[in-house]
Design a protein around this motif. Structure first.
Motif, PDB file in Angstrom:
ATOM      1  N   PRO A 129       0.951  -0.798  -0.044  1.00 48.19           N
ATOM      2  CA  PRO A 129      -0.027  -0.346  -0.549  1.00 48.19           C
ATOM      3  C   PRO A 129       0.626   1.244   0.055  1.00 48.19           C
ATOM      4  O   PRO A 129       2.369   1.582   0.447  1.00 48.19           O
ATOM      5  N   ILE A 130       0.040   2.035  -0.580  1.00 46.80           N
ATOM      6  CA  ILE A 130       1.038   3.715  -0.948  1.00 46.80           C
ATOM      7  C   ILE A 130      -0.358   5.265  -1.046  1.00 46.80           C
ATOM      8  O   ILE A 130      -1.583   4.982  -1.235  1.00 46.80           O
ATOM      9  N   GLY A 131       0.120   5.611  -0.293  1.00 50.05           N
ATOM     10  CA  GLY A 131      -1.110   6.898  -0.309  1.00 50.05           C
ATOM     11  C   GLY A 131      -0.648   8.374   0.215  1.00 50.05           C
ATOM     12  O   GLY A 131      -1.442   8.561   0.564  1.00 50.05           O
ATOM     13  N   SER A 132       0.181   8.603  -0.781  1.00 51.39           N
ATOM     14  CA  SER A 132       0.448   9.457  -1.116  1.00 51.39           C
ATOM     15  C   SER A 132       0.030  10.346  -2.339  1.00 51.39           C
ATOM     16  O   SER A 132       1.366  11.652  -2.415  1.00 51.39           O
ATOM     17  N   ALA A 133      -0.442   9.789  -3.281  1.00 52.06           N
ATOM     18  CA  ALA A 133      -0.557  10.771  -4.760  1.00 52.06           C
ATOM     19  C   ALA A 133      -1.020  12.249  -3.781  1.00 52.06           C
ATOM     20  O   ALA A 133      -1.703  12.659  -3.833  1.00 52.06           O
ATOM     21  N   MET A 134       0.065  12.825  -5.127  1.00 56.42           N
ATOM     22  CA  MET A 134      -0.464  14.499  -5.223  1.00 56.42           C
ATOM     23  C   MET A 134      -0.422  15.004  -6.571  1.00 56.42           C
ATOM     24  O   MET A 134       0.981  14.108  -6.868  1.00 56.42           O
ATOM     25  N   LEU A 135      -1.040  15.915  -6.848  1.00 58.97           N
ATOM     26  CA  LEU A 135      -1.384  16.519  -8.177  1.00 58.97           C
ATOM     27  C   LEU A 135      -0.430  17.661  -8.270  1.00 58.97           C
ATOM     28  O   LEU A 135      -0.895  18.383  -6.908  1.00 58.97           O
ATOM     29  N   PHE A 136       1.363  18.015  -8.421  1.00 60.31           N
ATOM     30  CA  PHE A 136       1.585  18.851  -8.640  1.00 60.31           C
ATOM     31  C   PHE A 136       2.687  19.597  -9.929  1.00 60.31           C
ATOM     32  O   PHE A 136       2.803  18.158 -10.699  1.00 60.31           O
ATOM     33  N   ASP A 137       2.427  20.852 -10.675  1.00 65.22           N
ATOM     34  CA  ASP A 137       2.425  20.806 -11.909  1.00 65.22           C
ATOM     35  C   ASP A 137       2.608  19.651 -12.954  1.00 65.22           C
ATOM     36  O   ASP A 137       2.968  19.181 -13.864  1.00 65.22           O
ATOM     37  N   ASN A 138       0.990  19.249 -13.470  1.00 67.14           N
ATOM     38  CA  ASN A 138       0.346  18.835 -14.123  1.00 67.14           C
ATOM     39  C   ASN A 138       1.546  16.843 -14.203  1.00 67.14           C
ATOM     40  O   ASN A 138       1.361  16.205 -14.949  1.00 67.14           O
ATOM     41  N   LYS A 139       1.483  16.824 -12.769  1.00 71.26           N
ATOM     42  CA  LYS A 139       2.452  15.741 -12.267  1.00 71.26           C
ATOM     43  C   LYS A 139       1.738  14.834 -11.118  1.00 71.26           C
ATOM     44  O   LYS A 139       0.885  15.347 -10.806  1.00 71.26           O
ATOM     45  N   ILE A 140       1.685  13.453 -11.092  1.00 68.66           N
ATOM     46  CA  ILE A 140       1.063  12.952 -10.117  1.00 68.66           C
ATOM     47  C   ILE A 140       2.337  12.652  -8.885  1.00 68.66           C
ATOM     48  O   ILE A 140       3.422  11.146  -9.498  1.00 68.66           O
ATOM     49  N   TRP A 141       2.343  12.740  -8.153  1.00 73.51           N
ATOM     50  CA  TRP A 141       3.650  12.896  -7.037  1.00 73.51           C
ATOM     51  C   TRP A 141       3.070  11.466  -6.193  1.00 73.51           C
ATOM     52  O   TRP A 141       2.064  11.452  -5.840  1.00 73.51           O
ATOM     53  N   TYR A 142       4.502  10.788  -5.765  1.00 73.13           N
ATOM     54  CA  TYR A 142       4.221  10.065  -4.489  1.00 73.13           C
ATOM     55  C   TYR A 142       5.600  10.644  -3.563  1.00 73.13           C
ATOM     56  O   TYR A 142       6.209  10.836  -4.263  1.00 73.13           O
ATOM     57  N   CYS A 143       5.582  10.353  -2.475  1.00 72.49           N
ATOM     58  CA  CYS A 143       6.826  10.057  -1.638  1.00 72.49           C
ATOM     59  C   CYS A 143       7.367   9.088  -0.337  1.00 72.49           C
ATOM     60  O   CYS A 143       6.286   7.826  -0.882  1.00 72.49           O
ATOM     61  N   MET A 144       8.330   8.993  -0.326  1.00 68.63           N
ATOM     62  CA  MET A 144       8.865   7.745   0.067  1.00 68.63           C
ATOM     63  C   MET A 144       9.722   7.484   1.024  1.00 68.63           C
ATOM     64  O   MET A 144      10.827   8.472   0.423  1.00 68.63           O
ATOM     65  N   ASN A 145      10.755   6.353   1.506  1.00 66.91           N
ATOM     66  CA  ASN A 145      11.662   7.098   2.592  1.00 66.91           C
ATOM     67  C   ASN A 145      12.804   5.794   1.191  1.00 66.91           C
ATOM     68  O   ASN A 145      11.926   4.745   0.591  1.00 66.91           O
ATOM     69  N   ASN A 146      13.306   6.267   1.124  1.00 63.23           N
ATOM     70  CA  ASN A 146      14.516   5.686   0.000  1.00 63.23           C
ATOM     71  C   ASN A 146      15.535   4.736   0.920  1.00 63.23           C
ATOM     72  O   ASN A 146      16.337   4.158   0.627  1.00 63.23           O
ATOM     73  N   ASP A 147      15.396   4.612   2.275  1.00 65.39           N
ATOM     74  CA  ASP A 147      15.982   3.101   2.488  1.00 65.39           C
ATOM     75  C   ASP A 147      14.399   2.064   3.111  1.00 65.39           C
ATOM     76  O   ASP A 147      15.526   1.074   3.521  1.00 65.39           O
ATOM     77  N   LYS A 148      14.112   2.208   1.754  1.00 62.81           N
ATOM     78  CA  LYS A 148      13.185   0.922   2.140  1.00 62.81           C
ATOM     79  C   LYS A 148      13.534   0.265   0.049  1.00 62.81           C
ATOM     80  O   LYS A 148      14.190   0.674  -0.548  1.00 62.81           O
ATOM     81  N   GLN A 208       4.109  19.239   4.642  1.00 59.84           N
ATOM     82  CA  GLN A 208       3.220  20.279   5.572  1.00 59.84           C
ATOM     83  C   GLN A 208       2.063  19.244   5.820  1.00 59.84           C
ATOM     84  O   GLN A 208       1.390  19.722   6.421  1.00 59.84           O
ATOM     85  N   ARG A 209       1.868  18.285   5.032  1.00 56.16           N
ATOM     86  CA  ARG A 209       0.760  16.836   5.277  1.00 56.16           C
ATOM     87  C   ARG A 209       0.461  16.925   6.619  1.00 56.16           C
ATOM     88  O   ARG A 209       1.390  16.131   7.659  1.00 56.16           O
ATOM     89  N   PRO A 210      -0.838  16.657   7.642  1.00 45.34           N
ATOM     90  CA  PRO A 210      -0.484  16.295   8.626  1.00 45.34           C
ATOM     91  C   PRO A 210       0.370  15.127   9.122  1.00 45.34           C
ATOM     92  O   PRO A 210       0.644  14.912  10.510  1.00 45.34           O
ATOM     93  N   LYS A 211       0.148  13.988   8.139  1.00 46.97           N
ATOM     94  CA  LYS A 211       0.284  12.207   8.732  1.00 46.97           C
ATOM     95  C   LYS A 211       2.226  12.408   8.460  1.00 46.97           C
ATOM     96  O   LYS A 211       2.217  10.632   8.372  1.00 46.97           O
ATOM     97  N   SER A 212       2.701  13.773   7.459  1.00 47.64           N
ATOM     98  CA  SER A 212       3.926  13.250   7.039  1.00 47.64           C
ATOM     99  C   SER A 212       4.884  12.755   8.324  1.00 47.64           C
ATOM    100  O   SER A 212       5.437  13.294   9.060  1.00 47.64           O
ATOM    101  N   SER A 213       5.472  11.695   7.908  1.00 42.90           N
ATOM    102  CA  SER A 213       7.038  11.489   8.939  1.00 42.90           C
ATOM    103  C   SER A 213       8.241  12.192   8.523  1.00 42.90           C
ATOM    104  O   SER A 213       8.941  11.877   9.046  1.00 42.90           O
TER     105      SER A 213
END
Length: 134
Positions: free
Chosen positions: A31-50, A94-99
């Motif tokens: 599961p991943i739940g960080s989808a966001m639209l910015f600059d006409n692109k769909i973005w996600y964020c993640m930990n790069n140590d996974k 700035q998202r409430p559940k951001s790690s």
């Protein structure tokens, strides 16, 4: 509504998506739940140590699926493009559940989807959506 907005509307309405990668020619989904639209692109964020990060570096072609409560669902094929976009990172922290607490966190990576091909399945109808290369 553009095709990109239609895809994002489905993702926003169904916040948890299943992202599939591969490792040693075996599919891996999570599961991943960080989808966001910015600059006409769909973005996600993640930990790069996974492990997912390493899998995406080795093979950036992914599939994302999400299902709605009415059993409509979306399947997205895309290529992941990592980019150290500070503006995107600022929005994520700035998202409430951001790690993540800092855009300079060395574990903090963001990526957008390129070469997007999506299908939205609703009962007996399939709508195909294609987003041009970035």
């Amino acid at each position: 509504m553009t095709e990109l907005q239609e895809i994002m509307q489905f993702l926003d309405s169904n916040r948890i998506q299943i992202l599939s990668t591969s490792s040693d020619n075996k599919p891996i989904s999570r599961p991943i739940g960080s989808a966001m639209l910015f600059d006409n692109k769909i973005w996600y964020c993640m930990n790069n140590d996974k492990p997912m990060f390493t899998q995406l570096i080795h093979n950036p072609h992914i599939c994302i699926c999400a299902c709605a409560s009415d059993f409509s669902w979306i399947r997205i094929y895309a290529k992941v493009i990592f980019c150290d976009n500070k503006e995107v990172k600022k929005i994520y922290i700035q998202r409430p559940k951001s790690s993540f607490k800092s855009i300079d966190d060395p574990r903090f990576s963001v990526f957008f989807l390129d070469m997007v091909e999506a299908q939205i399945h609703t009962h007996k109808h399939i709508k195909t959506l294609t987003i041009p290369r970035v």
